[in-house]
Design an enzyme around this catalytic site. Sequence first.
Site, PDB file in Angstrom:
ATOM      1  CG  ASP A  28       8.366  -2.741  -0.932  1.00 62.10           C
ATOM      2  OD1 ASP A  28       7.206  -2.643  -1.406  1.00 62.10           O
ATOM      3  OD2 ASP A  28       8.891  -1.837  -0.260  1.00 62.10           O
ATOM      4  CG  ASP A  72       7.909  -0.942  -4.459  1.00 61.69           C
ATOM      5  OD1 ASP A  72       6.853  -1.188  -3.847  1.00 61.69           O
ATOM      6  OD2 ASP A  72       8.947  -0.558  -3.881  1.00 61.69           O
ATOM      7  CG  ASP A 132       3.888  -2.455  -2.639  1.00 64.36           C
ATOM      8  OD1 ASP A 132       4.523  -3.462  -3.037  1.00 64.36           O
ATOM      9  OD2 ASP A 132       4.455  -1.465  -2.134  1.00 64.36           O
ATOM     10  CB  SER A 180       6.006   2.253  -2.911  1.00 62.33           C
ATOM     11  OG  SER A 180       5.614   1.170  -2.109  1.00 62.33           O
TER      12      SER A 180
HETATM   13 MG    MG Z   1       6.382  -0.778  -1.792  1.00 62.25          MG
END
Ligand code: MG
Length: 452
Positions: free
Chosen positions: A242, A240, A238, A95
């Site tokens: 999400d 990844d 960020d 992440s």
């Molecule tokens: Mg993330």
Amino acid sequence: MALFGTNGVRGIANEDINPELAVNLARSLGTYMGSKGTVAIGCDTRISGQMLKSAAIAGALSTGLNVIDVGPVPTPSIQYYVRDFADAGIVITASHNPREYNGIKLIAGDGSEFPRDGEKEIEKIYYSGEFSTVSWEKTGNFKTDPGVNEYYLRSIIKAVNAESIRSRRFKVVADTGCGAGSLTLPFLLRELGCEVLTLGAQPDGTFPWRNPEPTPEALTELSELVKMTGADMGAAHDGDADRIVFMDENGKFINEEILLAMMAKYMLENEKGPIVTPVSSSQRMADIAKDAGVELHWTAVGSINVARKMMEVNAVFGGEGNGGLIFPKHQYCRDGAMACAKILEILAGGKKLSELTESVPEYFNAKTKVPSIDTQTTMERVEFEASELGLKIETIDGIKIRYEDGWVLVRPSGTEPIFRIFAEAKKQGRAEELMQEGLKIVKKAEKASISK
Ligand code: MG
């Protein structure tokens, strides 16, 4: 030792998070699933992603699971794919953590984050070392699917009013920070008729452009470029993707709590229903729910708690004050690209982003942290001290003390021996005061628990 933290398994790549761990975690998942079903496996853009993904694939196949390698993907993209085409998912990602990290996160069959009790079971199998191993002719089938991100983007475009967004020909600067969002966000914006400028849009696990965490300090160039080019907004993911954060047309970073409230307000204008957020979120959410005449459900911190509660109460919207927004009509997980498409839909209504941020109630915050020898014992004592003082407390996660004109939340950190103290009020001075009250209670509790 607990294998899973708040967000899967995390650590330094090839030290803590090495191929052996990836193999055995995938074998544990296969064992847990009774050697039946299909698992989609993907990774973000981190250098060690391919190495760990390959190991996870081998582990899963050895237990008899079928594997679909979905390549580099944002976390919400593989989540959407799992919901429609697989029985579980594994995503190799750390992440927002710095570049040397990596991690492994499991996805449930419905695309949501893996439930805690399932993680506990898998952890047990992992430490027992007793994995299902099938005979040679029963090892799993393997295929790749390069169309996963495309499938995800199509679904987002269908979930918003694309025509009205396209008609505005917005100019957007996207800083995807060389992370997984580089594979999706610029293309989503193009499909939505935007004039797209990018920063750090080359997928690169050395993260040469900026840290994967999209803090205001890491996004000064994004802010400059928005101003310089007269763009309608800036957006940054960020690692990844999400999560997502935004800059208004003046290049001003939009506080994530304001973003959350702004989105809640918009969603409730279009559909009435419950909304969900963690106890750490701003009182703005309560004000907005009250104005709309709907119920607000507070949960423990962690996006999985928000998502599960949203399913339970059939919520119309939910999210965290860190840029993690959940749109249940699309899927029950934090979804950065979906949030971006929704923001554009709001802007298509004619208001500027700066005007929209001014339309949510104003609050001020203060925070601090304090070390603790034994957070658990002190925590119990905090509850005692607060109720001794006759204060109004909530114990959903940590202790939240509510006052007439604000609140303070006292929570032990999950990873360090410290307490985090977070306060909010209508005036900055009052927020500081409440934070000091919280600090006093923790210090008193810490003293009492040591002398016990
Ligand atoms: Mg993330």
